[in-house]
Write an enzyme that holds these catalytic residues in place. Structure first.
Site, PDB file in Angstrom:
ATOM      1  N   ASP A  96       0.809  -1.286   0.109  1.00  0.00           N
ATOM      2  CA  ASP A  96      -0.102  -0.048   0.028  1.00  0.00           C
ATOM      3  C   ASP A  96       0.816   1.300  -0.033  1.00  0.00           C
ATOM      4  OD1 ASP A  96       1.111  -0.062   2.460  1.00  0.00           O
ATOM      5  OD2 ASP A  96      -0.707  -0.760   3.643  1.00  0.00           O
ATOM      6  N   GLU A 118      -0.242  -9.093  -0.932  1.00  0.00           N
ATOM      7  CA  GLU A 118      -0.618  -8.752   0.273  1.00  0.00           C
ATOM      8  C   GLU A 118      -1.787  -7.686  -0.056  1.00  0.00           C
ATOM      9  OE1 GLU A 118       0.929  -5.479   3.446  1.00  0.00           O
ATOM     10  OE2 GLU A 118       2.019  -7.308   3.890  1.00  0.00           O
ATOM     11  N   GLU A 132      -2.103   4.975   2.899  1.00  0.00           N
ATOM     12  CA  GLU A 132      -1.797   3.546   2.434  1.00  0.00           C
ATOM     13  C   GLU A 132      -3.555   3.045   2.363  1.00  0.00           C
ATOM     14  OE1 GLU A 132      -0.512   5.108   5.014  1.00  0.00           O
ATOM     15  OE2 GLU A 132       1.716   4.770   4.673  1.00  0.00           O
ATOM     16  N   HIS A 205       6.408   5.318  12.954  1.00  0.00           N
ATOM     17  CA  HIS A 205       6.932   6.507  11.600  1.00  0.00           C
ATOM     18  C   HIS A 205       5.753   6.907  10.692  1.00  0.00           C
ATOM     19  CE1 HIS A 205       5.858   3.406   8.439  1.00  0.00           C
ATOM     20  NE2 HIS A 205       5.869   2.470   9.456  1.00  0.00           N
ATOM     21  N   ARG A 207       2.859   8.602   8.985  1.00  0.00           N
ATOM     22  CA  ARG A 207       2.736   9.742   8.491  1.00  0.00           C
ATOM     23  C   ARG A 207       1.640  10.704   9.135  1.00  0.00           C
ATOM     24  NH1 ARG A 207       5.162   9.598   3.527  1.00  0.00           N
ATOM     25  NH2 ARG A 207       5.625  11.338   2.484  1.00  0.00           N
ATOM     26  N   HIS A 238      13.245   5.615  12.456  1.00  0.00           N
ATOM     27  CA  HIS A 238      13.183   5.741  11.056  1.00  0.00           C
ATOM     28  C   HIS A 238      14.079   6.763  10.625  1.00  0.00           C
ATOM     29  CE1 HIS A 238      10.975   6.551   7.338  1.00  0.00           C
ATOM     30  NE2 HIS A 238      10.520   5.482   7.477  1.00  0.00           N
TER      31      HIS A 238
HETATM   32  C1  UD1 Z   1       6.845   4.890   3.717  1.00  0.00           C
HETATM   33  C2  UD1 Z   1       5.366   4.434   3.066  1.00  0.00           C
HETATM   34  C3  UD1 Z   1       4.791   3.804   4.318  1.00  0.00           C
HETATM   35  C4  UD1 Z   1       5.478   2.572   4.786  1.00  0.00           C
HETATM   36  C5  UD1 Z   1       6.775   3.226   5.364  1.00  0.00           C
HETATM   37  C6  UD1 Z   1       7.731   2.254   5.802  1.00  0.00           C
HETATM   38  C7  UD1 Z   1       4.004   5.983   1.513  1.00  0.00           C
HETATM   39  C8  UD1 Z   1       3.349   7.262   1.630  1.00  0.00           C
HETATM   40  N1  UD1 Z   1       4.387   5.626   2.702  1.00  0.00           N
HETATM   41  O1  UD1 Z   1       6.646   6.029   4.756  1.00  0.00           O
HETATM   42  O2  UD1 Z   1       3.450   3.275   3.930  1.00  0.00           O
HETATM   43  O3  UD1 Z   1       4.758   2.117   6.078  1.00  0.00           O
HETATM   44  O4  UD1 Z   1       7.391   3.965   4.201  1.00  0.00           O
HETATM   45  O5  UD1 Z   1       8.732   2.529   6.509  1.00  0.00           O
HETATM   46  O6  UD1 Z   1       4.284   5.380   0.728  1.00  0.00           O
HETATM   47  N2  UD1 Z   1      14.350   8.601   4.644  1.00  0.00           N
HETATM   48  C9  UD1 Z   1      15.796   8.646   4.495  1.00  0.00           C
HETATM   49  N3  UD1 Z   1      16.067   7.305   3.901  1.00  0.00           N
HETATM   50  C10 UD1 Z   1      15.569   6.265   3.721  1.00  0.00           C
HETATM   51  C11 UD1 Z   1      14.354   6.139   3.992  1.00  0.00           C
HETATM   52  C12 UD1 Z   1      13.602   7.457   4.308  1.00  0.00           C
HETATM   53  O7  UD1 Z   1      16.357   9.452   4.766  1.00  0.00           O
HETATM   54  O8  UD1 Z   1      16.174   4.967   3.349  1.00  0.00           O
HETATM   55  C13 UD1 Z   1      13.689   9.815   4.924  1.00  0.00           C
HETATM   56  C14 UD1 Z   1      13.599  10.691   4.047  1.00  0.00           C
HETATM   57  O9  UD1 Z   1      13.650  12.074   4.255  1.00  0.00           O
HETATM   58  C15 UD1 Z   1      12.351  10.762   3.353  1.00  0.00           C
HETATM   59  C16 UD1 Z   1      11.448  10.372   4.431  1.00  0.00           C
HETATM   60  O10 UD1 Z   1      12.450   9.541   5.253  1.00  0.00           O
HETATM   61  O11 UD1 Z   1      11.921  11.944   2.573  1.00  0.00           O
HETATM   62  C17 UD1 Z   1      10.245   9.758   4.585  1.00  0.00           C
HETATM   63  O12 UD1 Z   1      10.067   8.622   3.644  1.00  0.00           O
HETATM   64  P1  UD1 Z   1       8.834   8.344   2.814  1.00  0.00           P
HETATM   65  O13 UD1 Z   1       8.891   7.145   2.076  1.00  0.00           O
HETATM   66  O14 UD1 Z   1       8.206   9.503   2.169  1.00  0.00           O
HETATM   67  O15 UD1 Z   1       7.630   8.032   3.866  1.00  0.00           O
HETATM   68  P2  UD1 Z   1       7.765   6.943   4.958  1.00  0.00           P
HETATM   69  O16 UD1 Z   1       7.181   7.439   6.278  1.00  0.00           O
HETATM   70  O17 UD1 Z   1       9.053   6.040   5.162  1.00  0.00           O
HETATM   71  N1  UDP Z   2      12.493  -3.203  10.328  1.00  0.00           N
HETATM   72  C1  UDP Z   2      13.797  -3.161  10.151  1.00  0.00           C
HETATM   73  N2  UDP Z   2      14.754  -2.311  10.893  1.00  0.00           N
HETATM   74  C2  UDP Z   2      14.242  -1.614  11.828  1.00  0.00           C
HETATM   75  C3  UDP Z   2      12.768  -1.411  11.881  1.00  0.00           C
HETATM   76  C4  UDP Z   2      11.972  -2.164  11.151  1.00  0.00           C
HETATM   77  O1  UDP Z   2      14.364  -4.020   9.468  1.00  0.00           O
HETATM   78  O2  UDP Z   2      14.874  -0.677  12.140  1.00  0.00           O
HETATM   79  C5  UDP Z   2      11.728  -4.142   9.503  1.00  0.00           C
HETATM   80  C6  UDP Z   2      10.536  -4.866  10.247  1.00  0.00           C
HETATM   81  O3  UDP Z   2      10.870  -6.009  10.610  1.00  0.00           O
HETATM   82  C7  UDP Z   2       9.503  -5.174   9.296  1.00  0.00           C
HETATM   83  C8  UDP Z   2       9.486  -3.823   8.577  1.00  0.00           C
HETATM   84  O4  UDP Z   2      10.915  -3.233   8.712  1.00  0.00           O
HETATM   85  O5  UDP Z   2       9.548  -6.431   8.692  1.00  0.00           O
HETATM   86  C9  UDP Z   2       8.341  -2.932   8.859  1.00  0.00           C
HETATM   87  O6  UDP Z   2       8.768  -1.602   8.174  1.00  0.00           O
HETATM   88  P1  UDP Z   2       8.113  -0.288   8.693  1.00  0.00           P
HETATM   89  O7  UDP Z   2       7.591  -0.270  10.030  1.00  0.00           O
HETATM   90  O8  UDP Z   2       9.043   0.816   8.157  1.00  0.00           O
HETATM   91  O9  UDP Z   2       6.872  -0.172   7.661  1.00  0.00           O
HETATM   92  P2  UDP Z   2       5.496  -0.774   7.628  1.00  0.00           P
HETATM   93  O10 UDP Z   2       5.193  -2.272   7.880  1.00  0.00           O
HETATM   94  O11 UDP Z   2       4.683  -0.277   8.545  1.00  0.00           O
HETATM   95  O12 UDP Z   2       4.989  -0.241   6.463  1.00  0.00           O
END
Ligand code: UD1
Ligand code: UDP
Length: 374
Positions: A96, A118, A132, A205, A207, A238
């Site tokens: 999602d 999924e 999502e 984490h 949003r 995160h």
């Molecule tokens: C995204 C997904 C969410 C998922 C989550 C898992 C969307 C809208 N959201 O949210 O569904 O649960 O990933 O973690 O698709 N960033 C880094 N390095 C990284 C990753 C993230 O610096 O490797 C920082 C960046 O500043 C980025 C911010 O995190 O802009 C947010 O990342 P983003 O993918 O937009 O949102 P998530 O909250 O990670």
């Molecule tokens: N996870 C990880 N390292 C971390 C935190 C989470 O590998 O420091 C893994 C966790 O085991 C799970 C997945 O990331 O498999 C969940 O990701 P996240 O919570 O970012 O996203 P969501 O599942 O809510 O989309």
């Protein structure tokens, strides 16, 4: 030979798609192509490295503090040329995220069939989780094949009018993934710090929680930790800078929490398996902890993981400070409640979801995953 393209972009998608990539690559019936959007960068690369997957295509779109507009526009702009060149027989997307949403729209515009891994999770509240719930509902309108983790997800899809013949109950590929990661002989310096204390595992984490709800979550956790010196909390934070600034503000000076960098998937699963309990707003963590008998307090107002609630492994505690404070304290102080949640079983899969999905794509008849009681 069937040309299958797997597309993902974030850490959780990668953790759940990499075992499927490896399963498809084992079979000569498929030409397997991996495209990553890199909606996440470092957090995605950690997973690719662990599973030793080198994508054929990397759109490399991540920006600091990216908006939903940025992610959607960047993907739509850059994926078209690849899809037109490769013309896969099917594109597999996961869950999602905005990656999954944007890729599904691109495939729709080019009339390329989508297989949704999924599929069928729902809260039916379009703003929770945001964005999502919207993403997955839209993806279901466009998909050709639905790989639903449970019968409950299948029922959602049927109620929405999706064709029964195209829905397959496979279990969740997260359980397959854990077969690679969980180790009995695992050690880590942070576990030494925890010692004989109760390990409290925290992730956050979402949003829709960023802002006041996240402040409330962290304040509640801190109050409980200060009351319980026998607990030590590990919080792999995160990379989102907005999350980091709230955590720094709320946990500064709290002695029994360690905030650590995002863990690689092996560390994360092994920490979960050794935890006493977990507080999270993560989707994936809600599916993993029940495998280890680790009770989960879900810091959200809704969850699409209803199976875990029904099994007794998860409890929804919202984002209100007093509520989280009470529920967290209650679980630490009430042994029979703890035991009840601890003994609940995992309703999400048997670890063979990837094999089933690959068989289905080969056209074989496959029995649904039947451990989950309807
Ligand atoms: C995204 C997904 C969410 C998922 C989550 C898992 C969307 C809208 N959201 O949210 O569904 O649960 O990933 O973690 O698709 N960033 C880094 N390095 C990284 C990753 C993230 O610096 O490797 C920082 C960046 O500043 C980025 C911010 O995190 O802009 C947010 O990342 P983003 O993918 O937009 O949102 P998530 O909250 O990670
Ligand atoms: N996870 C990880 N390292 C971390 C935190 C989470 O590998 O420091 C893994 C966790 O085991 C799970 C997945 O990331 O498999 C969940 O990701 P996240 O919570 O970012 O996203 P969501 O599942 O809510 O989309």
């Amino acid at each position: 030979m069937k040309k299958v393209m797997l597309v993902f972009g974030t850490r959780p998608e990668a953790i759940k798609m990499c075992p499927l990539v490896n399963e498809l690559k084992k079979r000569s019936t498929f030409q397997t192509i991996v495209l990553v959007t890199a909606q996440h960068r470092e957090m995605l690369d950690q997973v690719l490295d662990f599973f030793r997957i080198v994508p054929e295509y990397d759109l490399d779109i991540m920006k600091d503090r990216q908006t939903l507009f940025d992610i959607t526009i960047e993907i739509l702009n850059s994926i078209r040329i690849v899809l037109e060149k490769e013309r896969p027989d099917v594109v597999l997307i996961h869950g999602d995220t905005t990656t999954a949403f944007a890729v599904s729209v691109a495939c729709f515009y080019l009339k390329i069939p989508i297989g949704h891994i999924e599929a069928g999770l729902r809260t039916y509240d379009i703003y929770a989780p945001f964005p999502e719930e919207f993403n997955r509902e839209v993806i279901s309108i466009i998909s050709r094949y639905y790989f639903a983790p449970t019968f409950l997800c299948r029922d959602n899809l049927l109620r929405e009018g999706r064709n029964e013949k195209n829905i397959f109950v496979t279990g969740n590929t997260i359980v397959d993934s854990m077969k690679y990661t969980v180790r009995s002989e695992y050690i880590h310096p942070e576990l030494e710090w925890v010692g004989d204390s109760k390990l409290i595992f925290i992730t956050a984490h979402r949003r829709e929680s960023i802002g006041e709800p996240m402040h409330c979550m962290f304040r509640a956790i801190r109050r409980v930790l200060e009351k319980h010196p026998d607990c030590k909390a590990i919080y792999p934070i995160h990379r989102n800078p907005l999350v980091r600034s709230i955590a720094e503000e709320e946990f500064r000076g709290c002695g029994n929490i360690h905030i650590v960098e995002p863990m690689d998937v092996v560390d994360c699963h092994n920490f979960e398996s050794r935890s006493y309990l977990c507080l999270t707003d993560s989707g994936g963590v809600q599916e993993e902890c029940p495998s280890f008998g680790v009770p989960v307090l879900v810091m959200r107002d809704t969850t699409e993981r209803i199976e875990g609630i029904r099994a007794g492994a998860l409890k929804l505690v919202g984002t209100d400070e007093e509520r989280i404070y009470k529920e967290f304290s209650f679980l630490l102080e009430n042994d029979s409640e703890y035991k009840r949640m601890h003994k609940a079983s995992n309703p999400y899969g048997d670890g063979n979801a990837c094999e089933r999905i690959a068989d289905i794509l080969e056209g074989k008849k496959v029995l649904p995953w039947e451990c989950f009681e309807k």
